[in-house]
Enzyme design. Structure first.
Site, short mmCIF file in Angstrom:
data_model
loop_
_atom_site.label_atom_id
_atom_site.label_comp_id
_atom_site.label_asym_id
_atom_site.label_seq_id
_atom_site.Cartn_x
_atom_site.Cartn_y
_atom_site.Cartn_z
N CYS A 1 0.82 -1.21 0.00
CA CYS A 1 0.00 0.00 0.00
C CYS A 1 0.86 1.27 0.00
O CYS A 1 1.48 1.57 -1.02
CB CYS A 1 -0.99 -0.04 1.15
SG CYS A 1 -2.41 1.02 0.86
N HIS B 1 -3.17 -5.08 1.43
CA HIS B 1 -2.54 -5.38 2.73
C HIS B 1 -2.59 -6.88 3.05
O HIS B 1 -3.51 -7.32 3.75
CB HIS B 1 -3.31 -4.65 3.85
CG HIS B 1 -3.11 -3.18 3.87
ND1 HIS B 1 -2.22 -2.56 4.71
CD2 HIS B 1 -3.69 -2.20 3.15
CE1 HIS B 1 -2.25 -1.26 4.53
NE2 HIS B 1 -3.15 -1.00 3.57
N GLU C 1 -0.92 -8.48 5.16
CA GLU C 1 -0.64 -8.74 6.57
C GLU C 1 -1.92 -8.79 7.41
O GLU C 1 -1.89 -9.20 8.56
CB GLU C 1 0.34 -7.69 7.12
CG GLU C 1 -0.23 -6.32 7.39
CD GLU C 1 -0.46 -5.48 6.13
OE1 GLU C 1 -0.26 -5.99 5.01
OE2 GLU C 1 -0.86 -4.31 6.29
N1 GLN Z 1 -3.59 6.44 0.92
C1 GLN Z 1 -2.33 6.13 1.54
C2 GLN Z 1 -1.18 6.91 0.93
O1 GLN Z 1 -1.33 7.62 0.00
C3 GLN Z 1 -2.02 4.66 1.48
C4 GLN Z 1 -3.03 3.88 2.29
C5 GLN Z 1 -2.49 2.66 2.98
O2 GLN Z 1 -1.30 2.43 3.07
N2 GLN Z 1 -3.39 1.90 3.51
O3 GLN Z 1 -0.10 6.82 1.40
#
Ligand code: GLN
Length: 201
Positions: A83, A179, A181
């Site tokens: 992410c 994610h 995890e």
């Molecule tokens: N929206 C977040 C960002 O731009 C990422 C979201 C996340 O890691 N769950 O960093």
């Protein structure tokens, strides 16, 4: 602790560090949280967790982590980003804050918060042949997506009718927009641990 497994750090500037450590240990690695540049220099590989990439960028600069992270990556340290970690490993970011920096290394353009406000979070079963035939339950939270990939980038998974790219690999670097995890399914961490073991020869 697995006495023989590779030592994998989880960057602890921000984000869900503990969950990644648990998944790495389930996949046969030894896991340690990385809060100092000294610890970074001792690990075989690094996970960059989810969180908020703008905050992570800011903290990486403030804590003097950005250059050491870039150097470790250039020196061939395997890294896996989920992410916000995908954003940190991307060479190019759309909808970044003007002062936002990345570690880079994966020749992709990612778009932050790409799935729109209405669908802030969602789950989907995605196909990921590199980890096996069974679909992977992917959890997306204000997730980025990959808009462009360079010639060296292997696409590992897509989601939706339009085939949006959500997992990639380039050499020793791996990243997912979701994610892993947060599920009990450790196959993605296992794939990373295998990549780390292979890179150690
Ligand atoms: N929206 C977040 C960002 O731009 C990422 C979201 C996340 O890691 N769950 O960093």
């Amino acid at each position: 602790m697995n006495a023989a497994g590779p030592l994998i750090g989880v960057l602890a500037l921000q984000g869900d560090v503990r969950e990644h450590m648990r998944s790495l240990e389930a996949a046969g690695a030894r896991a340690v949280s990385v809060r100092s540049v000294e610890t970074l220099s001792q690990v075989d590989a690094l996970v960059i967790p989810g969180g908020e990439s703008t905050t992570m960028s800011k903290l990486a600069i403030l804590d003097g982590f950005l250059e050491p992270l870039r150097e470790a990556r250039s020196a061939g340290m395997p890294m896996y980003g989920s992410c916000a970690g995908l954003i940190m490993l991307a060479d190019r970011v759309t909808d970044a804050r003007p002062d936002q920096e990345t570690v880079g290394g994966i020749d992709v353009t990612v778009r932050r918060n790409a799935f729109g406000r209405q669908v802030d979070s969602f789950e989907a079963d995605i196909d990921m042949p590199s980890i096996g035939p069974d679909p992977f339950r992917a959890v997306f939270i204000r997730a980025p997506r990959v808009d462009e990939v360079g010639p060296e980038v292997e696409v590992l998974a897509r989601v939706g009718d339009d085939g949006t790219i959500v997992a990639v690999r380039q050499g020793r670097l791996m990243a997912t927009a979701f994610h892993p995890e947060l599920t009990g399914d450790h196959r993605i961490h296992q794939a990373f641990v295998n990549l780390v073991s292979q890179s150690q020869g």
